[in-house]
Structures are given as C-alpha cells and as structure tokens.
Design a protein around this motif. Structure first.
Motif, PDB file in Angstrom:
ATOM      1  N   PHE A   1      -0.421   2.938   6.192  1.00  0.00           N
ATOM      2  CA  PHE A   1      -1.253   3.110   7.984  1.00  0.00           C
ATOM      3  C   PHE A   1      -2.522   2.863   8.076  1.00  0.00           C
ATOM      4  N   THR A   2      -2.843   2.781   9.057  1.00  0.00           N
ATOM      5  CA  THR A   2      -4.791   2.958   9.042  1.00  0.00           C
ATOM      6  C   THR A   2      -5.097   3.348  10.274  1.00  0.00           C
ATOM      7  N   SER A   3      -5.969   3.775  10.305  1.00  0.00           N
ATOM      8  CA  SER A   3      -6.550   4.301  11.566  1.00  0.00           C
ATOM      9  C   SER A   3      -7.817   4.549  12.011  1.00  0.00           C
TER      10      SER A   3
ATOM     11  N   VAL B   1      -7.961  -1.194   1.660  1.00  0.00           N
ATOM     12  CA  VAL B   1      -6.988  -2.316   1.928  1.00  0.00           C
ATOM     13  C   VAL B   1      -7.085  -3.061   0.546  1.00  0.00           C
ATOM     14  N   LYS B   2      -8.434  -4.109   0.657  1.00  0.00           N
ATOM     15  CA  LYS B   2      -7.898  -4.953  -0.589  1.00  0.00           C
ATOM     16  C   LYS B   2      -7.688  -4.680  -1.550  1.00  0.00           C
ATOM     17  N   THR B   3      -7.822  -3.479  -1.996  1.00  0.00           N
ATOM     18  CA  THR B   3      -7.206  -3.026  -3.874  1.00  0.00           C
ATOM     19  C   THR B   3      -6.366  -3.124  -3.824  1.00  0.00           C
TER      20      THR B   3
ATOM     21  N   MET C   1       3.322   6.336  -4.904  1.00  0.00           N
ATOM     22  CA  MET C   1       4.052   6.494  -3.884  1.00  0.00           C
ATOM     23  C   MET C   1       3.631   5.265  -2.889  1.00  0.00           C
ATOM     24  N   PRO C   2       5.067   4.846  -2.378  1.00  0.00           N
ATOM     25  CA  PRO C   2       4.868   3.325  -1.465  1.00  0.00           C
ATOM     26  C   PRO C   2       4.287   3.908  -0.554  1.00  0.00           C
ATOM     27  N   VAL C   3       3.912   4.776   0.150  1.00  0.00           N
ATOM     28  CA  VAL C   3       3.480   5.109   1.717  1.00  0.00           C
ATOM     29  C   VAL C   3       2.452   5.669   1.665  1.00  0.00           C
ATOM     30  N   TYR C   4       1.714   5.030   2.268  1.00  0.00           N
ATOM     31  CA  TYR C   4      -0.316   5.030   2.302  1.00  0.00           C
ATOM     32  C   TYR C   4      -0.751   5.368   3.806  1.00  0.00           C
ATOM     33  N   PHE C   5      -1.900   6.235   3.940  1.00  0.00           N
ATOM     34  CA  PHE C   5      -2.620   6.665   4.936  1.00  0.00           C
ATOM     35  C   PHE C   5      -3.745   7.076   4.907  1.00  0.00           C
ATOM     36  N   PHE C   6      -4.825   5.491   5.377  1.00  0.00           N
ATOM     37  CA  PHE C   6      -6.475   5.911   5.091  1.00  0.00           C
ATOM     38  C   PHE C   6      -6.418   5.743   6.937  1.00  0.00           C
ATOM     39  N   TRP C   7      -7.730   6.738   6.693  1.00  0.00           N
ATOM     40  CA  TRP C   7      -8.368   6.602   8.211  1.00  0.00           C
ATOM     41  C   TRP C   7     -10.059   7.444   7.928  1.00  0.00           C
ATOM     42  N   GLY C   8     -10.348   6.438   8.741  1.00  0.00           N
ATOM     43  CA  GLY C   8     -12.216   7.269   8.649  1.00  0.00           C
ATOM     44  C   GLY C   8     -12.950   6.362   9.847  1.00  0.00           C
ATOM     45  N   ALA C   9     -13.420   6.199   9.575  1.00  0.00           N
ATOM     46  CA  ALA C   9     -14.929   5.515  11.369  1.00  0.00           C
ATOM     47  C   ALA C   9     -15.554   4.517   9.384  1.00  0.00           C
ATOM     48  N   ASP C  10     -15.603   5.018   8.446  1.00  0.00           N
ATOM     49  CA  ASP C  10     -16.218   3.572   7.168  1.00  0.00           C
ATOM     50  C   ASP C  10     -15.126   2.826   6.777  1.00  0.00           C
TER      51      ASP C  10
ATOM     52  N   TRP D   1       1.511  -3.215   6.761  1.00  0.00           N
ATOM     53  CA  TRP D   1       0.223  -2.918   7.057  1.00  0.00           C
ATOM     54  C   TRP D   1       0.520  -2.884   8.628  1.00  0.00           C
ATOM     55  N   LEU D   2       0.143  -1.130   8.645  1.00  0.00           N
ATOM     56  CA  LEU D   2       0.711  -1.216  10.339  1.00  0.00           C
ATOM     57  C   LEU D   2      -1.667  -0.867  10.592  1.00  0.00           C
TER      58      LEU D   2
END
Length: 328
Positions: A99-101, A18-20, A1-10, A66-67
């Motif tokens: 995407f990250t938030s 993201v680096k991986t 899957m070419p789209v990712y969304f990472f979120w959280g306080a850690d 990377w947004l």
C-alpha cells in the motif's frame, strides 16, 4: 513480512523504495506475470488487491501487488474492514502486498490499527528546510547509498545547496561520484563548489533578511525565489518554522533558562550546540517583535490558502515583516 505500507510526501524516496522492494522479490523473467499496480480510481481497488495477493505467483519469484495512492487509512467501510481482517493475516509468503499513500495514516481508524499489526509501515516525509541537522544526515545517508565518501564541509555545502530535495540530491551525488576518481578518499568541499549549482537565494536567507529589517534585500530574495518557481506556501512554511524556532529560543532565554538541552527540546532543535548560534542571531531582537512576525506569517499562510494572489500578497507581507524589525 508480506504486507507493506509506505506513506509520505517525498515521492522520489518512496518510488526508490518501491523499486527496491520489487527488484528484491520479482523474478525478472516472470515479472510481467507476477507484478500488478492497481490505481486508486479502479473500482474495488483494495478488494482486487487482496484477491491478487492471495493468488500464488506464476513461475519463479514472488507476486507483487501494489495498491497505489490508497485511501484505506483515511476511510474504510465496514465491509472492506472485514475483508482486511480476514485477508491480511493470511497473505502467503509467496506474495508481497504493498500500500502507498501521500497522506499520513489516520491512527483512529480500525484499518490503520490493523495495518500497524500486520504491515511493515515506513514513512517517507520531506524534511523541513529549517531542520539543518536532519538534512545533513540525509546527505550522508544518500552518499553512502551511492558509494561516495564526503568530508563534513562537503556535506554541509550540499545540504545548503540542495536542501531536502532528494531527487536532486541523488542526481548531484551520482554526478560527483562520476567526477571523483578516488573512491577511498572523502570528497572535498571544492568539488561541490565547482560542480553543484548553489543558489544564493533561499527561504532561510529571506528569514535572516527579515529579522535584520532589510526590506530591499528581502524583496529581492522573494522575487528571485518566485522566479525560480519556489512554491509560495513552501516559502511561508520555512519562514514559519524559522521564526517559531527563534521565538521559542528567545522565550526560553528571556525566562532565565540556561540549559541548552532544555531550550533545544522546547524549540525542536536536534542539536543543542546550535542554540548558541540561534541566541546570537536574535540577541538584538525582542520577544514582541518575534510574536508580531509570527502573527503576520500565519496571516500570510491563511491568505494564500484562501487563494490570494501570490506575488502581491508575499511582497506586501514581506514589507510588513521587515518593518517589524527595523531599528527605530
């Protein structure tokens, strides 16, 4: 899957993920051409990211766009939503759109629903300090990542010393791995005791002191926590979580419930075997005392969020909390 969304306080775990992701998809020789991080303050950041993701990579490897710190799942205009609907299903396999938030996606928004359909969504939440089982599970996971075996006693000591601080957990485990020269043998607890700085002051110990009505000890602990730059609201969050757990266990026990699984589910305790120890802790505490304490803690949280001076407010409330449990 070419789209990712990472979120959280850690943030630390998220940055490692993201680096991986970048290391796995970018060719080192062509990364300067195929990698772009778009900050949130850049005008039309999401539109630019979508356009870049549709552009074929240059040379070898994939293109990674990377947004960072995006707000697309908190607010999204009709025009941007239309562009997302048009573009996301068509992102080529030669691109990675990330995407990250720090904020949890708003499940009511159409943009969130769209990303759930087309993106790999991963949560990087900080584990609450009172969820001991989850913290120990994280210790085992990180130890596996760095290639270090732990005995249960060593894992428990690390969880107590470090808590949910993943950055420090990785650093300490890397240090222990360098020290431990027998990789096929599980690390004993003595190594953790010798090499990892274990603070004797924690918010959970503060909760225990308050429950026992130990005003002097509670004041000492809160002072030392503040001197270690522990955020006041984090201290309060831990106390609220611990006292809420005690309250639920007491409420269920006093109502005649004997099934530890039922009590654990109501109190949000992952391991039902822990209920016995929680019941033992609050054996000499009444339900009204716990209710009064939780009421004071919620008032404390409200005052701090409204800008009350931290040190004075915490000391005042700590004395009131300890007074709730002082033997008459």
């Amino acid at each position: 899957m070419p789209v990712y969304f990472f979120w959280g306080a850690d943030e630390f775990r998220m940055k490692k993920a993201v680096k991986t992701l970048c290391d796995r998809n970018l060719d080192a020789d062509w990364s300067s051409f195929n990698y772009e991080k778009i900050p949130p303050e850049q005008s039309d950041a999401v539109m630019q990211g979508l356009n870049q993701a549709m552009t074929p990579p240059f040379g070898m490897g994939k293109r990674v766009v990377w947004l960072a710190d995006t707000s697309v799942c908190q607010r999204c205009s009709a025009a941007l939503l239309a562009e997302l609907e048009r573009t996301l299903p068509n992102i080529p396999d030669s691109s990675i759109l990330l995407f990250t938030s720090g904020n949890k996606p708003d499940g009511r928004l159409k943009s969130t629903k769209l990303l759930k359909k087309h993106a790999d969504i991963r949560e990087f939440a900080t584990i609450p300090p009172w969820k001991i089982e989850q913290i120990e599970h994280q210790v085992y996971q990180v130890a596996k990542d760095v290639g270090l075996q732990l005995t249960p006693a060593a894992a428990s000591l690390l969880a107590e010393a470090i808590g949910a601080d993943t950055r420090r957990l990785y650093n300490e485990l890397e240090k222990l791995k360098t020290y431990w020269v027998e990789p096929k043998v599980a690390l004993p607890p003595d190594a953790v005791t010798d090499l990892v700085a274990t603070s004797t002051q924690s918010s959970l110990q503060l909760a225990a002191a308050l429950r026992q009505g130990q005003t002097d000890r509670a004041l000492t602990l809160i002072t030392e926590l503040l001197e270690r730059n522990e955020p006041a609201l984090r201290i309060v969050a831990t106390l609220v979580g611990q006292f809420r757990t005690w309250l639920w266990v007491k409420l269920m026990t006093d109502s005649g419930e004997r099934d530890t699984r039922t009590i654990a589910q109501a109190a949000d305790v992952g391991n039902p075997k822990r209920i016995y120890f929680l019941q033992k802790e609050i054996r000499n505490v009444s339900l009204p005392q716990l209710k009064s304490a939780l009421k004071l803690l919620l008032a404390l949280e409200y005052e701090l969020k409204r800008g009350a001076p931290e040190t004075v407010t915490l000391h005042t409330k700590v004395m009131q909390l300890a007074d709730c449990f002082r033997p008459i």
